[in-house]
Design a protein around this motif. Structure first.
Motif, PDB file in Angstrom:
ATOM      1  N   MET A  33       0.806  -1.219   0.000  1.00  0.00           N
ATOM      2  CA  MET A  33       0.000   0.000   0.000  1.00  0.00           C
ATOM      3  C   MET A  33       0.846   1.279   0.000  1.00  0.00           C
ATOM      4  O   MET A  33       0.308   2.373   0.153  1.00  0.00           O
ATOM      5  N   SER A  34       2.159   1.157  -0.206  1.00  0.00           N
ATOM      6  CA  SER A  34       3.046   2.322  -0.082  1.00  0.00           C
ATOM      7  C   SER A  34       2.738   3.437  -1.069  1.00  0.00           C
ATOM      8  O   SER A  34       3.005   4.598  -0.778  1.00  0.00           O
ATOM      9  N   THR A  35       2.179   3.121  -2.220  1.00  0.00           N
ATOM     10  CA  THR A  35       1.873   4.168  -3.201  1.00  0.00           C
ATOM     11  C   THR A  35       0.469   4.732  -3.044  1.00  0.00           C
ATOM     12  O   THR A  35       0.076   5.624  -3.787  1.00  0.00           O
ATOM     13  N   VAL A  36      -0.285   4.216  -2.080  1.00  0.00           N
ATOM     14  CA  VAL A  36      -1.637   4.717  -1.831  1.00  0.00           C
ATOM     15  C   VAL A  36      -1.541   5.826  -0.790  1.00  0.00           C
ATOM     16  O   VAL A  36      -1.391   5.564   0.399  1.00  0.00           O
ATOM     17  N   GLY A  37      -1.618   7.068  -1.261  1.00  0.00           N
ATOM     18  CA  GLY A  37      -1.477   8.216  -0.368  1.00  0.00           C
ATOM     19  C   GLY A  37      -2.760   8.594   0.331  1.00  0.00           C
ATOM     20  O   GLY A  37      -2.753   9.237   1.371  1.00  0.00           O
ATOM     21  N   ASN A  38      -3.892   8.182  -0.240  1.00  0.00           N
ATOM     22  CA  ASN A  38      -5.191   8.507   0.324  1.00  0.00           C
ATOM     23  C   ASN A  38      -6.179   7.452  -0.159  1.00  0.00           C
ATOM     24  O   ASN A  38      -5.965   6.843  -1.201  1.00  0.00           O
ATOM     25  N   ILE A  39      -7.231   7.238   0.594  1.00  0.00           N
ATOM     26  CA  ILE A  39      -8.238   6.251   0.213  1.00  0.00           C
ATOM     27  C   ILE A  39      -9.609   6.774   0.636  1.00  0.00           C
ATOM     28  O   ILE A  39      -9.730   7.416   1.678  1.00  0.00           O
ATOM     29  N   ASP A  40     -10.597   6.527  -0.201  1.00  0.00           N
ATOM     30  CA  ASP A  40     -11.951   6.964   0.142  1.00  0.00           C
ATOM     31  C   ASP A  40     -12.793   5.748   0.526  1.00  0.00           C
ATOM     32  O   ASP A  40     -12.302   4.615   0.554  1.00  0.00           O
ATOM     33  N   THR A  41     -14.049   5.987   0.816  1.00  0.00           N
ATOM     34  CA  THR A  41     -14.914   4.896   1.272  1.00  0.00           C
ATOM     35  C   THR A  41     -15.092   3.810   0.210  1.00  0.00           C
ATOM     36  O   THR A  41     -15.194   2.641   0.549  1.00  0.00           O
ATOM     37  N   SER A  42     -15.093   4.197  -1.071  1.00  0.00           N
ATOM     38  CA  SER A  42     -15.233   3.173  -2.112  1.00  0.00           C
ATOM     39  C   SER A  42     -13.985   2.302  -2.182  1.00  0.00           C
ATOM     40  O   SER A  42     -14.069   1.095  -2.438  1.00  0.00           O
ATOM     41  N   GLY A  43     -12.806   2.876  -1.946  1.00  0.00           N
ATOM     42  CA  GLY A  43     -11.573   2.090  -1.917  1.00  0.00           C
ATOM     43  C   GLY A  43     -11.541   1.136  -0.742  1.00  0.00           C
ATOM     44  O   GLY A  43     -11.129  -0.025  -0.873  1.00  0.00           O
ATOM     45  N   ILE A  44     -11.987   1.610   0.403  1.00  0.00           N
ATOM     46  CA  ILE A  44     -12.047   0.745   1.590  1.00  0.00           C
ATOM     47  C   ILE A  44     -13.069  -0.362   1.373  1.00  0.00           C
ATOM     48  O   ILE A  44     -12.828  -1.523   1.704  1.00  0.00           O
ATOM     49  N   SER A  45     -14.186  -0.023   0.777  1.00  0.00           N
ATOM     50  CA  SER A  45     -15.216  -1.018   0.479  1.00  0.00           C
ATOM     51  C   SER A  45     -14.686  -2.083  -0.480  1.00  0.00           C
ATOM     52  O   SER A  45     -14.941  -3.268  -0.303  1.00  0.00           O
ATOM     53  N   MET A  46     -13.922  -1.657  -1.494  1.00  0.00           N
ATOM     54  CA  MET A  46     -13.332  -2.600  -2.440  1.00  0.00           C
ATOM     55  C   MET A  46     -12.371  -3.548  -1.732  1.00  0.00           C
ATOM     56  O   MET A  46     -12.399  -4.757  -1.955  1.00  0.00           O
ATOM     57  N   LEU A  47     -11.525  -3.016  -0.847  1.00  0.00           N
ATOM     58  CA  LEU A  47     -10.606  -3.875  -0.101  1.00  0.00           C
ATOM     59  C   LEU A  47     -11.362  -4.856   0.782  1.00  0.00           C
ATOM     60  O   LEU A  47     -10.969  -6.018   0.914  1.00  0.00           O
ATOM     61  N   ASP A  48     -12.444  -4.393   1.377  1.00  0.00           N
ATOM     62  CA  ASP A  48     -13.255  -5.272   2.210  1.00  0.00           C
ATOM     63  C   ASP A  48     -13.874  -6.395   1.369  1.00  0.00           C
ATOM     64  O   ASP A  48     -13.902  -7.549   1.793  1.00  0.00           O
TER      65      ASP A  48
END
Length: 118
Positions: A33-48
């Motif tokens: 995740m080192s290149t992920v500087g920010n994440i929104d709720t849709s990104g968190i939902s996708m990871l989930d």
């Protein structure tokens, strides 16, 4: 193609490669995740969603190198609680060491079990 589809395609390809070569099966999926500087709720939902799909396939999702901002949002969304803090590491080396440790300790029969079988 969405990130979720890309991740799942890479996993499918790796599992196919391992099966065809006769190697051990895939057990862990490590996302750097080192290149992920920010994440929104849709990104968190996708990871989930990816975590749940992997769980059904008997695979474990492990995260490496999350930046502080991403960790704050994961924590706020309860993703860390859902994944388990033990599956988030500061470096890729730490992740590999932890997964290697789990592979070598979880697959060995316990000494107590061996003694009771004798």
């Amino acid at each position: 193609m969405t990130w979720k589809r890309k991740i799942l395609r890479w996993i499918d390809e790796e599992e196919d490669r391992l099966k065809s070569s006769g190697e051990c099966s895939l057990q862990y999926v490590i996302l750097d995740m080192s290149t992920v500087g920010n994440i929104d709720t849709s990104g968190i939902s996708m990871l989930d969603e990816v975590k749940e799909i992997l769980h059904r396939r008997d695979l474990k999702l492990v995260l490496a190198n999350p930046v502080a901002e991403v960790m704050k949002k994961h924590d706020k969304a309860k993703f860390i609680e859902n994944l388990g803090q033990e599956w988030i590491h500061l470096t890729a080396g730490d992740v590999v060491a932890a997964c290697n440790f789990m592979l070598h300790t979880c697959n060995k029969p316990s000494p107590m079990k061996e003694e009771s079988e004798q």
